[in-house]
Every structure is written in C-alpha cells, then in structure tokens.
Design a protein around this motif. Structure first.
Motif, PDB file in Angstrom:
ATOM      1  N   LEU A 268     -44.232   1.535   5.941  1.00  0.00           N
ATOM      2  CA  LEU A 268     -43.154   0.645   5.499  1.00  0.00           C
ATOM      3  C   LEU A 268     -42.433   1.207   4.275  1.00  0.00           C
ATOM      4  O   LEU A 268     -41.219   1.055   4.138  1.00  0.00           O
ATOM      5  CB  LEU A 268     -43.712  -0.744   5.211  1.00  0.00           C
ATOM      6  N   ILE A 269     -43.183   1.877   3.420  1.00  0.00           N
ATOM      7  CA  ILE A 269     -42.548   2.519   2.266  1.00  0.00           C
ATOM      8  C   ILE A 269     -41.625   3.638   2.736  1.00  0.00           C
ATOM      9  O   ILE A 269     -40.530   3.827   2.199  1.00  0.00           O
ATOM     10  CB  ILE A 269     -43.617   3.042   1.288  1.00  0.00           C
ATOM     11  N   SER A 270     -42.052   4.392   3.761  1.00  0.00           N
ATOM     12  CA  SER A 270     -41.201   5.471   4.282  1.00  0.00           C
ATOM     13  C   SER A 270     -39.891   4.918   4.844  1.00  0.00           C
ATOM     14  O   SER A 270     -38.834   5.547   4.724  1.00  0.00           O
ATOM     15  CB  SER A 270     -41.941   6.281   5.353  1.00  0.00           C
ATOM     16  N   LYS A 271     -39.946   3.709   5.429  1.00  0.00           N
ATOM     17  CA  LYS A 271     -38.715   3.065   5.916  1.00  0.00           C
ATOM     18  C   LYS A 271     -37.799   2.700   4.751  1.00  0.00           C
ATOM     19  O   LYS A 271     -36.574   2.804   4.855  1.00  0.00           O
ATOM     20  CB  LYS A 271     -39.055   1.807   6.719  1.00  0.00           C
ATOM     21  N   PRO A 275     -34.527   5.443   5.103  1.00  0.00           N
ATOM     22  CA  PRO A 275     -34.110   4.548   6.190  1.00  0.00           C
ATOM     23  C   PRO A 275     -33.403   5.251   7.345  1.00  0.00           C
ATOM     24  O   PRO A 275     -33.413   4.741   8.472  1.00  0.00           O
ATOM     25  CB  PRO A 275     -33.162   3.566   5.486  1.00  0.00           C
ATOM     26  N   ASN A 276     -32.817   6.404   7.098  1.00  0.00           N
ATOM     27  CA  ASN A 276     -32.105   7.124   8.157  1.00  0.00           C
ATOM     28  C   ASN A 276     -32.891   8.291   8.726  1.00  0.00           C
ATOM     29  O   ASN A 276     -32.398   9.001   9.605  1.00  0.00           O
ATOM     30  CB  ASN A 276     -30.765   7.650   7.612  1.00  0.00           C
ATOM     31  N   LEU A 277     -34.102   8.479   8.240  1.00  0.00           N
ATOM     32  CA  LEU A 277     -34.852   9.669   8.625  1.00  0.00           C
ATOM     33  C   LEU A 277     -36.212   9.380   9.247  1.00  0.00           C
ATOM     34  O   LEU A 277     -36.699  10.185  10.052  1.00  0.00           O
ATOM     35  CB  LEU A 277     -35.043  10.551   7.373  1.00  0.00           C
ATOM     36  N   TYR A 278     -36.812   8.234   8.921  1.00  0.00           N
ATOM     37  CA  TYR A 278     -38.214   8.029   9.279  1.00  0.00           C
ATOM     38  C   TYR A 278     -38.453   8.040  10.790  1.00  0.00           C
ATOM     39  O   TYR A 278     -39.527   8.450  11.248  1.00  0.00           O
ATOM     40  CB  TYR A 278     -38.745   6.722   8.663  1.00  0.00           C
ATOM     41  N   LEU A 279     -37.476   7.621  11.581  1.00  0.00           N
ATOM     42  CA  LEU A 279     -37.659   7.605  13.032  1.00  0.00           C
ATOM     43  C   LEU A 279     -37.634   9.006  13.637  1.00  0.00           C
ATOM     44  O   LEU A 279     -38.310   9.275  14.628  1.00  0.00           O
ATOM     45  CB  LEU A 279     -36.572   6.742  13.690  1.00  0.00           C
ATOM     46  N   LYS A 280     -36.865   9.908  13.022  1.00  0.00           N
ATOM     47  CA  LYS A 280     -36.698  11.257  13.579  1.00  0.00           C
ATOM     48  C   LYS A 280     -37.686  12.253  12.998  1.00  0.00           C
ATOM     49  O   LYS A 280     -38.042  13.227  13.652  1.00  0.00           O
ATOM     50  CB  LYS A 280     -35.268  11.758  13.308  1.00  0.00           C
ATOM     51  N   GLU A 281     -38.111  12.045  11.754  1.00  0.00           N
ATOM     52  CA  GLU A 281     -38.940  13.026  11.047  1.00  0.00           C
ATOM     53  C   GLU A 281     -40.182  12.345  10.475  1.00  0.00           C
ATOM     54  O   GLU A 281     -40.399  12.310   9.262  1.00  0.00           O
ATOM     55  CB  GLU A 281     -38.125  13.676   9.922  1.00  0.00           C
ATOM     56  N   LEU A 282     -41.016  11.821  11.364  1.00  0.00           N
ATOM     57  CA  LEU A 282     -42.172  11.045  10.918  1.00  0.00           C
ATOM     58  C   LEU A 282     -43.122  11.880  10.070  1.00  0.00           C
ATOM     59  O   LEU A 282     -43.601  11.419   9.030  1.00  0.00           O
ATOM     60  CB  LEU A 282     -42.910  10.459  12.119  1.00  0.00           C
ATOM     61  N   SER A 287     -45.572  12.568   5.062  1.00  0.00           N
ATOM     62  CA  SER A 287     -46.114  13.533   4.107  1.00  0.00           C
ATOM     63  C   SER A 287     -45.547  13.276   2.715  1.00  0.00           C
ATOM     64  O   SER A 287     -46.270  13.330   1.715  1.00  0.00           O
ATOM     65  CB  SER A 287     -45.787  14.965   4.550  1.00  0.00           C
ATOM     66  N   GLU A 288     -44.242  13.011   2.645  1.00  0.00           N
ATOM     67  CA  GLU A 288     -43.608  12.734   1.359  1.00  0.00           C
ATOM     68  C   GLU A 288     -44.224  11.503   0.693  1.00  0.00           C
ATOM     69  O   GLU A 288     -44.565  11.520  -0.496  1.00  0.00           O
ATOM     70  CB  GLU A 288     -42.106  12.515   1.564  1.00  0.00           C
TER      71      GLU A 288
END
Length: 324
Positions: A268-271, A275-282, A287-288
């Motif tokens: 949820l923090i990654s979202k 917000p524009n990247l988490y779906l494509k670069e999980l 990792s971040e």
C-alpha cells in the motif's frame, strides 16, 4: 591500457547498456548485453568498427547477473571458448540451477504475499520473472572471483565487491590511474535500484539498500578520477554524486515514513509513493519501499507487527511495539 565503451540496445525501460573492451595484456570484454538478435548484431558490428573480432577476446568479466549484462555470453563462447569471471553469489543465477530458480520464485511469492501484494498480482509477478528469463540462457563453467583479486591478465585492475544493486555486483578499480569500471553500482543520470533478490542457501531477506549504502561509502572513500558506468555517461565527480544519492535515499525514507501514516503495508505504501508505476514495476517499487523501511528501522523510526500473516508498519510515535 585502453578502455573502449560499446553501447548496445536493450528492450528494457533502462535503455541502452554499456559494455567495455579492456585492452591491456589481455583483451577483456566487460559485460555482454542481453540475449537479443539486435544486441548480438550491434556487438559484432561494434567490434568490427574497432578492428576487433569475437575471436580476439581472451576473457569475459561480468559485473553482475542481470539479464542486460550477461545475455550474450553463450553466443560469444560458441565463437571462442574463453574464461568467464563473476562473483560466486551470481553463479546460481547464471547457471539457472533448477533448485535455485524454484527457490527464487518461491522467495518472491512469499515476500510479496506477506507484505500485502494481492493474489492476482502474484501471478503477474511470476509471469514477469519468466518473461525476463528469456533474455539469458544458462551459463556454465563460470570462474568465481572475489574482493581483492586481480583481474586475470590485467595487473592494474583490482576486483571490488560492490553489492546492493545485485548481491553479486563487482567493480574494477585501477589504483594507478584512478579509474573504476563500475557496472550499475553508480550511474550518472539515474539512481541504481537496490533490488531485493534472494541469495541462494539463506532464507533471510537481504537488506539490499543498507548493503548498497555501505558499498557506496566504500567507493566514496577511494580516489577516483573517472568512473565508467553500465548505463549512460562517465562520472567524473564520484564523491559528489554518491553524496547526492545518499541524501536522496534519506529523503525517500522520509517520504515513506509520511506515507506510513495512512498506508501500513509495503504494498500500500508503494501505491502511495509510486501511483503510476507500482502495477508495471512491482519488483522495483517493492524493493524501493522495503529498502527504505530497512533504513527507517535501522534508525529506530518505525515499528512493525504481523496481522494475519501480513506485516504492517507504523511510525514510532504511534506507540506500536514490535511483535516478533
């Protein structure tokens, strides 16, 4: 001694990759690019342009196991059987040893699940792993090298273990000419991601960002006049760039701490943060987040507890105690 940069295309978001011809007592190719027809053709054309052939190579040195750096090893070895050197931690990745590949997939599924990644995204994560595997083939007979070794045939270059971006990452350092060939350890135009990747034989999740920060500080302590990167331009102000990277990591950790006030799991923090990247670069976004939460944990700014098999994180002031 002569260093020639060869820039090769990749099908990945990172863009082109740099490989290097090191011409001294031996002719060494440092990294190879990914396994694609376009990259293979470009490498051969580049060698021809520099009046070299694949058969002129004496050895291959791999900075780390990622597919954009090792994919063409077997194609080169079909032209000429030469030694291939890499760090021992990368050999299970390079050989694609069956037990390790199964363990690797299980590692990510378990990691993502306990940090709140939805089940439908776990399937996608498996598919991405298998897609990326097509850009390499099993590489056998790799000769392990370690920190403090000299690059065979090149007395000036000392091998440094610079993990973080990958657990097996190596750099080459010439103390005489103050030159470093650093792979993806340090890149001028972008920050290298400290990927969370399994190390064969241990169930522990590596604290990749903390490891990376220590390796950056080690490199920062060295006198370096010129640093050659795996992507982009050469770096001439190494210390200043590393200081900037370390500051940005601290700022990212602060942003994650703020996001933690309303989003409690790493997913949820990654979202919130991406917000524009988490779906494509999980793998990148997780990792971040996990890496910077390790940094916050080390600074004793967060707590953690397990709820229904999923880990939640809290700013320290919320008064939640660690439940082991």
């Amino acid at each position: 001694m002569k260093i020639t940069k060869i820039t090769l295309p990749t099908p990945f978001k990172v863009g082109d990759v740099n490989v290097y011809l090191l011409e001294g007592d031996s002719l060494t190719l440092i990294d190879t690019g990914p396994k694609t027809e376009e990259t293979w053709r470009t490498l051969r054309e580049a060698l021809k342009k520099h009046r070299r052939r694949l058969k002129d190579l004496d050895q291959i040195f791999l900075t780390h196991h990622h597919m954009d750096h090792v994919g063409l090893v077997n194609e080169i070895l079909e032209e000429k059987e030469i030694p291939v050197y890499a760090h021992e931690a990368g050999i299970p990745y390079l050989t694609k040893e069956k037990g390790f590949m199964e363990e690797r997939e299980g590692f990510f599924v378990s990691l993502y699940r306990k940090h709140g990644v939805p089940e439908e995204m776990l399937k996608q994560a498996r598919e991405i792993l298998r897609y990326l595997d097509q850009f390499t083939a099993p590489i056998h007979g790799v000769i392990p090298v370690k920190e403090g070794d000299r690059l065979p045939g090149e007395k000036h270059f000392e091998i440094l273990h610079t993990p973080g971006h990958a657990p097996d990452h190596l750099s080459l350092y010439d103390r005489t000419h103050l030159i470093m060939i650093a792979g993806d350890h340090l890149i001028k135009h972008i920050s290298s991601n400290a990927f969370v990747e399994p190390v064969y034989g241990t169930v522990e999740r590596p604290r990749s960002l903390l490891v990376y920060r220590e390796a950056l500080k080690k490199v920062m302590s060295l006198p370096i006049r010129l640093l050659y990167s795996g992507h982009g331009e050469e770096v001439t102000h190494v210390r200043e760039l590393i200081e900037e990277r370390l500051r940005k990591q601290e700022a990212r950790a602060e942003a994650i701490l703020n996001a933690m006030k309303k989003a409690k799991t790493a997913f949820l923090i990654s979202k919130e943060i991406f917000p524009n990247l988490y779906l494509k670069e999980l793998s990148l976004t997780m990792s971040e987040v996990l890496g910077h939460m390790d940094l916050l944990w080390e600074k004793e700014e967060i707590d953690m507890r397990e709820e229904g098999g999923i880990f939640s994180f809290y700013p320290k002031e919320e008064g939640i105690s660690l439940n082991t």
